[in-house]
Scaffold this motif. Structure first.
Motif, PDB file in Angstrom:
ATOM      1  N   ARG A 142      30.977  38.684  21.843  1.00  0.00           N
ATOM      2  CA  ARG A 142      32.116  39.586  21.885  1.00  0.00           C
ATOM      3  C   ARG A 142      32.344  40.141  23.281  1.00  0.00           C
ATOM      4  N   ASP A 143      31.639  39.577  24.262  1.00  0.00           N
ATOM      5  CA  ASP A 143      31.775  40.083  25.631  1.00  0.00           C
ATOM      6  C   ASP A 143      32.626  39.114  26.453  1.00  0.00           C
ATOM      7  N   ALA A 144      33.901  39.485  26.690  1.00  0.00           N
ATOM      8  CA  ALA A 144      34.832  38.608  27.401  1.00  0.00           C
ATOM      9  C   ALA A 144      34.490  38.497  28.881  1.00  0.00           C
ATOM     10  N   GLY A 145      33.575  39.338  29.373  1.00  0.00           N
ATOM     11  CA  GLY A 145      33.119  39.214  30.754  1.00  0.00           C
ATOM     12  C   GLY A 145      32.467  37.864  31.012  1.00  0.00           C
ATOM     13  N   TYR A 146      31.947  37.252  29.951  1.00  0.00           N
ATOM     14  CA  TYR A 146      31.294  35.941  30.025  1.00  0.00           C
ATOM     15  C   TYR A 146      32.201  34.897  30.681  1.00  0.00           C
ATOM     16  N   MET A 147      33.464  34.868  30.237  1.00  0.00           N
ATOM     17  CA  MET A 147      34.441  33.914  30.775  1.00  0.00           C
ATOM     18  C   MET A 147      34.739  34.237  32.235  1.00  0.00           C
ATOM     19  N   PHE A 148      34.870  35.522  32.556  1.00  0.00           N
ATOM     20  CA  PHE A 148      35.166  35.943  33.926  1.00  0.00           C
ATOM     21  C   PHE A 148      34.020  35.556  34.861  1.00  0.00           C
ATOM     22  N   GLY A 149      32.780  35.861  34.437  1.00  0.00           N
ATOM     23  CA  GLY A 149      31.613  35.575  35.273  1.00  0.00           C
ATOM     24  C   GLY A 149      31.438  34.088  35.528  1.00  0.00           C
ATOM     25  N   SER A 150      31.598  33.283  34.470  1.00  0.00           N
ATOM     26  CA  SER A 150      31.458  31.843  34.669  1.00  0.00           C
ATOM     27  C   SER A 150      32.601  31.319  35.536  1.00  0.00           C
ATOM     28  N   GLY A 151      33.790  31.928  35.403  1.00  0.00           N
ATOM     29  CA  GLY A 151      34.933  31.525  36.219  1.00  0.00           C
ATOM     30  C   GLY A 151      34.730  31.821  37.691  1.00  0.00           C
ATOM     31  N   VAL A 152      34.130  32.973  37.998  1.00  0.00           N
ATOM     32  CA  VAL A 152      33.885  33.331  39.401  1.00  0.00           C
ATOM     33  C   VAL A 152      32.939  32.314  40.042  1.00  0.00           C
ATOM     34  N   VAL A 153      31.894  31.903  39.291  1.00  0.00           N
ATOM     35  CA  VAL A 153      30.962  30.902  39.825  1.00  0.00           C
ATOM     36  C   VAL A 153      31.678  29.576  40.081  1.00  0.00           C
ATOM     37  N   MET A 154      32.521  29.167  39.134  1.00  0.00           N
ATOM     38  CA  MET A 154      33.262  27.914  39.304  1.00  0.00           C
ATOM     39  C   MET A 154      34.186  27.992  40.522  1.00  0.00           C
ATOM     40  N   TRP A 155      34.830  29.141  40.691  1.00  0.00           N
ATOM     41  CA  TRP A 155      35.780  29.331  41.794  1.00  0.00           C
ATOM     42  C   TRP A 155      35.058  29.291  43.141  1.00  0.00           C
ATOM     43  N   LEU A 156      33.926  30.022  43.219  1.00  0.00           N
ATOM     44  CA  LEU A 156      33.167  30.071  44.475  1.00  0.00           C
ATOM     45  C   LEU A 156      32.675  28.688  44.880  1.00  0.00           C
ATOM     46  N   GLN A 157      32.086  27.957  43.918  1.00  0.00           N
ATOM     47  CA  GLN A 157      31.559  26.635  44.266  1.00  0.00           C
ATOM     48  C   GLN A 157      32.701  25.726  44.709  1.00  0.00           C
ATOM     49  N   TRP A 158      33.854  25.876  44.088  1.00  0.00           N
ATOM     50  CA  TRP A 158      34.997  25.017  44.403  1.00  0.00           C
ATOM     51  C   TRP A 158      35.503  25.267  45.821  1.00  0.00           C
ATOM     52  N   VAL A 159      35.668  26.554  46.176  1.00  0.00           N
ATOM     53  CA  VAL A 159      36.178  26.897  47.506  1.00  0.00           C
ATOM     54  C   VAL A 159      35.172  26.469  48.584  1.00  0.00           C
ATOM     55  N   ILE A 160      33.892  26.758  48.345  1.00  0.00           N
ATOM     56  CA  ILE A 160      32.861  26.430  49.334  1.00  0.00           C
ATOM     57  C   ILE A 160      32.744  24.906  49.510  1.00  0.00           C
TER      58      ILE A 160
END
Lengths: 105, 235
Positions: free
Chosen positions: B132-150
Motif C-alpha cells: 500500500r506504499d506508492a513510494g515504491y514506484m517512485f523509488g524504483s523509478g528514480v533508480v531507473m532514471w538515474l542509471q539511464w541518464v548516467i
C-alpha cells in the motif's frame, strides 16, 4: 557543450509526447468508472503486453535470443531471482553466439 | 484489487522500491550505453544527449529516433516516433490506479513521469502482494532514471571507442529483463489463450509493419480483449 535550437525543440517534442503517454492513460482512466469488462481487460494487460514485446524479438532474432529466453525463464521459475535469471539467460545467448562464431571461422 | 487499507507514500517505501530496482540495472547497462553511443553517432553533444535521456527517459524511442537523426533535427518526425513507440505506456498507467486514485499532486503526476516497463512490473508485483506504499514506484523509478541518464552520458563519451556488432549477446540483457518479469505475470490457465493471441498478433504486425512499434500495442490489445470477451461470455 552546445545546444542546437532545432535539437532542443525535437527533444522537447519527444519529452512531451512521452509524458502524454505516461500520464494520459491514467488521467483518462481517472475520469471514468471502470466496468467489470474494463477491469477484466486491464487484468490481462501486463502479461499480453510483455508477451507482445518479447515474442517478435525471438522470431526475428532466431536461435540466440530464443535459447537465452528459455534459460532466463527456467532460472526465474527455479530461483525467483531476477539478477540470476538475467545472467543465466545472457550467458546462454553468449554460448550460442560463441558457437556460431566458431562454426563461421 | 479492492483493499480497504489506506494508501501511503513514505520514505521507507521509496527506499524499498529503489533497492528492488538495483538488480535490474545489470540488465540495462548495455541498453543505456548503446543509446549514448547512438546519440554521439547522430551528432548530439554530451549536453544534448543527457538532456534527451533526462526528459524523454524512453530507450526504445530514443534509439529509434537517433537511428534516423539528421541536421537540422527532425522535430515533427521525432515527436511522432516518440508518441507511437510509447503508446504502450497509455495502457500501463491505469493498472496503478489502486495507488494513485487515493493520492494527489506530484506523488501521482511526478511518479508517472518515472513510469517505465521495468519499474511498472515491479510496482504491479508489489500491488498484488498487497503493498500500500506508492513510494515504491517512485523509488524504483528514480533508480531507473538515474542509471539511464548516467549510462547514456557514459555511452556518449565511449562513442568513438566502443562499437558492438548488432547481434552481440550483450544486447540480449535488455530482453532478458522482460522475459524474467513475464514469469511473474503468469496467472494460470486463463492466460493461455490471451497470451497466444497476443503473440500471434504481435508477430504478424511486426512482420507487416517492420521498423515500427505498433506490434506491441496491437498484440496487447488483441490478447487482452480476447481474454475479457471470453470471460464475459462465460459468466
Amino acid at each position: 557543450m552546445s545546444m542546437d535550437p532545432a535539437t532542443l525543440l525535437a527533444i522537447i517534442g519527444m519529452a512531451l509526447a512521452t509524458y502524454a503517454c505516461r500520464a494520459g492513460g491514467y488521467w483518462l482512466f481517472r475520469q471514468i468508472t471502470p466496468t467489470p469488462f474494463i477491469r477484466s481487460v486491464l487484468g490481462y494487460i501486463p502479461g499480453t503486453l510483455f508477451v507482445s514485446f518479447v515474442i517478435p524479438s525471438l522470431v526475428t532474432g532466431g536461435l540466440q535470443p530464443t535459447v537465452g529466453a528459455a534459460a532466463t525463464l527456467l532460472t526465474m521459475i527455479l530461483t525467483r531471482t531476477l539478477g540470476l535469471a538475467m545472467l543465466a539467460g545472457t550467458a546462454a545467448a553468449w554460448a550460442v553466439y560463441a558457437v556460431k562464431q566458431a562454426v563461421l571461422f | 484489487m479492492t483493499n480497504p487499507a489506506p494508501v501511503v507514500f513514505t520514505r521507507h517505501g521509496i527506499m524499498r522500491g529503489a533497492k528492488a530496482a538495483i538488480p535490474l540495472i545489470i540488465g540495462l547497462i548495455p541498453f543505456g550505453v548503446v543509446t549514448g553511443v547512438a546519440s554521439q553517432a547522430a551528432g548530439l553533444s554530451l549536453l544534448e544527449a543527457v538532456v534527451m535521456s533526462a526528459t524523454v527517459f524512453g530507450g526504445a524511442a530514443q534509439l529509434l529516433v537517433l537511428g534516423t537523426w539528421s541536421l537540422p533535427a527532425p522535430i515533427l518526425a521525432a515527436t511522432l516516433a516518440a508518441l507511437t513507440v510509447n503508446l504502450r505506456l497509455v495502457l500501463m498507467g491505469p493498472l496503478l490506479a489502486p495507488w494513485y486514485d487515493r493520492l494527489h499532486g506530484w506523488r501521482v503526476w511526478g511518479s508517472l513521469f518515472l513510469l517505465v516497463d521495468q519499474n511498472w512490473a515491479l510496482a504491479l508485483r508489489e500491488l498484488n502482494r498487497g503493498g500500500r506504499d506508492a513510494g515504491y514506484m517512485f523509488g524504483s523509478g528514480v533508480v531507473m532514471w538515474l542509471q539511464w541518464v548516467i549510462l547514456t552520458g557514459v555511452g556518449h563519451q565511449l562513442g568513438t571507442v566502443l562499437s558492438l556488432p548488432k547481434g552481440h549477446p550483450l544486447f540480449f540483457c535488455g530482453l532478458a529483463v522482460f522475459v524474467s518479469m513475464l514469469a511473474g505475470m503468469w496467472r494460470g490457465r486463463i492466460d493461455i489463450l490471451p497470451w497466444i493471441v497476443a503473440a500471434a498478433v504481435a508477430v504478424s504486425v511486426s512482420l507487416l509493419l517492420p521498423g515500427t512499434f505498433w506490434f506491441i500495442i496491437a498484440g496487447a490489445l488483441a490478447g487482452s480483449l480476447t481474454g475479457a470477451i471470453r470471460d464475459t461470455l462465460k459468466s
